[in-house]
Design a protein around this motif. Structure first.
Motif, PDB file in Angstrom:
ATOM      1  N   GLY A 154       0.783  -1.228   0.000  1.00  0.00           N
ATOM      2  CA  GLY A 154       0.000   0.000   0.000  1.00  0.00           C
ATOM      3  C   GLY A 154       0.814   1.276   0.000  1.00  0.00           C
ATOM      4  O   GLY A 154       0.273   2.346   0.278  1.00  0.00           O
TER       5      GLY A 154
ATOM      6  N   ARG B 151      -6.276   3.033   5.066  1.00  0.00           N
ATOM      7  CA  ARG B 151      -6.477   3.550   3.719  1.00  0.00           C
ATOM      8  C   ARG B 151      -5.145   3.928   3.069  1.00  0.00           C
ATOM      9  O   ARG B 151      -4.269   4.492   3.717  1.00  0.00           O
ATOM     10  CB  ARG B 151      -7.397   4.776   3.734  1.00  0.00           C
ATOM     11  CG  ARG B 151      -8.848   4.477   4.064  1.00  0.00           C
ATOM     12  CD  ARG B 151      -9.646   5.760   4.129  1.00  0.00           C
ATOM     13  NE  ARG B 151      -9.121   6.645   5.158  1.00  0.00           N
ATOM     14  CZ  ARG B 151      -9.205   7.971   5.120  1.00  0.00           C
ATOM     15  NH1 ARG B 151      -9.760   8.575   4.087  1.00  0.00           N
ATOM     16  NH2 ARG B 151      -8.717   8.703   6.114  1.00  0.00           N
TER      17      ARG B 151
ATOM     18  N   ALA C 183      -5.280   7.026  -4.071  1.00  0.00           N
ATOM     19  CA  ALA C 183      -5.609   5.683  -4.542  1.00  0.00           C
ATOM     20  C   ALA C 183      -4.509   5.144  -5.455  1.00  0.00           C
ATOM     21  O   ALA C 183      -3.938   5.880  -6.269  1.00  0.00           O
ATOM     22  CB  ALA C 183      -6.942   5.708  -5.285  1.00  0.00           C
TER      23      ALA C 183
ATOM     24  N   ASP D 111     -11.895   3.196 -10.467  1.00  0.00           N
ATOM     25  CA  ASP D 111     -10.587   3.475 -11.066  1.00  0.00           C
ATOM     26  C   ASP D 111     -10.503   4.809 -11.797  1.00  0.00           C
ATOM     27  O   ASP D 111      -9.484   5.114 -12.422  1.00  0.00           O
ATOM     28  CB  ASP D 111     -10.194   2.345 -12.008  1.00  0.00           C
ATOM     29  CG  ASP D 111     -11.206   2.106 -13.132  1.00  0.00           C
ATOM     30  OD1 ASP D 111     -12.096   2.961 -13.329  1.00  0.00           O
ATOM     31  OD2 ASP D 111     -11.114   1.059 -13.800  1.00  0.00           O
TER      32      ASP D 111
ATOM     33  N   VAL E  66      -6.853  -1.646  -8.874  1.00  0.00           N
ATOM     34  CA  VAL E  66      -7.065  -0.591  -7.882  1.00  0.00           C
ATOM     35  C   VAL E  66      -6.683  -1.066  -6.484  1.00  0.00           C
ATOM     36  O   VAL E  66      -6.957  -2.211  -6.103  1.00  0.00           O
ATOM     37  CB  VAL E  66      -8.545  -0.144  -7.864  1.00  0.00           C
ATOM     38  CG1 VAL E  66      -8.747   1.021  -6.892  1.00  0.00           C
ATOM     39  CG2 VAL E  66      -9.023   0.242  -9.259  1.00  0.00           C
ATOM     40  N   GLY E  67      -6.071  -0.181  -5.716  1.00  0.00           N
ATOM     41  CA  GLY E  67      -5.885  -0.379  -4.291  1.00  0.00           C
ATOM     42  C   GLY E  67      -4.655  -1.178  -3.893  1.00  0.00           C
ATOM     43  O   GLY E  67      -3.887  -1.643  -4.742  1.00  0.00           O
TER      44      GLY E  67
ATOM     45  N   ASN F 144      -9.669   0.668  -1.433  1.00  0.00           N
ATOM     46  CA  ASN F 144      -8.426   1.366  -1.110  1.00  0.00           C
ATOM     47  C   ASN F 144      -7.998   1.199   0.339  1.00  0.00           C
ATOM     48  O   ASN F 144      -6.990   1.768   0.755  1.00  0.00           O
ATOM     49  CB  ASN F 144      -8.583   2.853  -1.434  1.00  0.00           C
ATOM     50  CG  ASN F 144      -8.733   3.104  -2.918  1.00  0.00           C
ATOM     51  OD1 ASN F 144      -7.860   2.742  -3.708  1.00  0.00           O
ATOM     52  ND2 ASN F 144      -9.844   3.698  -3.314  1.00  0.00           N
TER      53      ASN F 144
END
Length: 297
Positions: A168, A179, A183, A207, A216-217, A240
């Protein structure tokens, strides 16, 4: 190929999976972490390694809906057969015990927070951000409750998280609440640069691309895969958020009755996430590294 280049490998997990079953007779707790809400069942004792600060605490385990009937039209993942790969599973590291009866943590906030003490120690040993370790460990506990025969370990999720987004942190900051901001978006899947061509399936909702899909994420889900497996009521509301994304990734890996203590099932589970042999080998290498670094913990 660097690990950062590897995370944009062209083949993402595109197959549908059936949602996983509710353990019968389990009392449901509503909790308010996100607008969509969460549900939690009687809490889970963490392993002795979590430490005295939370030794008496419990981890809240979301329940699952009844599985989708494949006969009703939902395709089921079928992983390709193994050609080459590990003959063992990665190093496991210290396990987290399954749930037992007892007192419960109040159904508020993020239930993975009860793993913070344990996660801090694992983060020191592995170099993984504590917030990410905590998310992976919580996903292991949830799957140990809902699908105990899967034997998912947090180190496998950590291997995927590293390859996909550096846990992340690829162009983002992983916040304390889980989070990843901004993104994390993969390149447009427009059929160029050895990518698949996948036209938009989410109207750009996840997206921000209304022409093509993008991964995504923190765990790099394709929108169609996320919508197929994510269940807001079970705590998978935000693609996310590494807590939600790791839990969804665990469900994907455990689909089709896989036993991840079996090398063939483990390998095929990773290929179902991304059908590229070099990708699976990279995940194995990181998962094994993390497991061995924490075996003595």
């Amino acid at each position: 190929m660097t690990r950062h280049a590897r995370r944009w490998l062209p083949t993402r997990a595109l197959r549908w999976v059936a949602l996983l079953p509710v353990r019968g007779g389990r009392r449901v707790w509503a909790w308010s972490r996100r607008p969509t809400g969460r549900f939690a069942v009687p809490g889970v004792l963490t392993a002795a390694t979590i430490g005295a600060a939370v030794a008496a605490g419990m981890i809240l385990i979301p329940t699952e809906p009844e599985p989708t009937d494949p006969a009703a039209g939902a395709p089921v993942i079928t992983a390709p057969p193994i050609t080459t790969g590990p003959t063992t599973v990665p190093g496991l590291g210290p396990g987290l015990i399954p749930p037992t009866a007892g007192s419960t943590l109040p159904p508020v906030g993020n239930p993975s927070d009860a793993l913070t003490s344990w996660a801090q120690r694992m983060a020191t040993r592995t170099g993984i951000p504590m917030v990410a370790v905590r998310a992976y460990g919580y996903a292991e506990l949830v799957l140990a409750t809902n699908l105990p025969n899967c034997h998912l370990r947090w180190t496998t999720l950590a291997g995927i998280g590293q390859v996909e987004s550096g846990h992340g942190t690829a162009g983002a900051t992983l916040l304390e609440d889980g989070r990843a901001l901004p993104a994390i978006l993969g390149p447009a899947l427009d059929g160029t640069n050895n990518n698949l061509r996948i036209l938009d399936t989410d109207n750009g909702e996840l997206d921000n691309d209304r022409t093509y899909d993008r991964a995504v994420g923190p765990m790099q889900f394709i929108p169609s895969t996320w919508y197929a497996i994510a269940n807001p009521a079970a705590g998978m509301a935000d693609i996310n958020d590494i807590d939600d994304a790791a839990l969804a990734a665990g469900h994907l890996l455990c689909s089709n009755g896989r036993d991840l203590s079996n090398p063939e099932d483990w390998w095929n589970a990773i290929l179902s996430y991304n059908n590229v042999q070099s990708y699976a080998q990279a995940v194995f290498s990181y998962a094994d590294q993390y497991g061995r670094a924490t075996e003595a913990a």
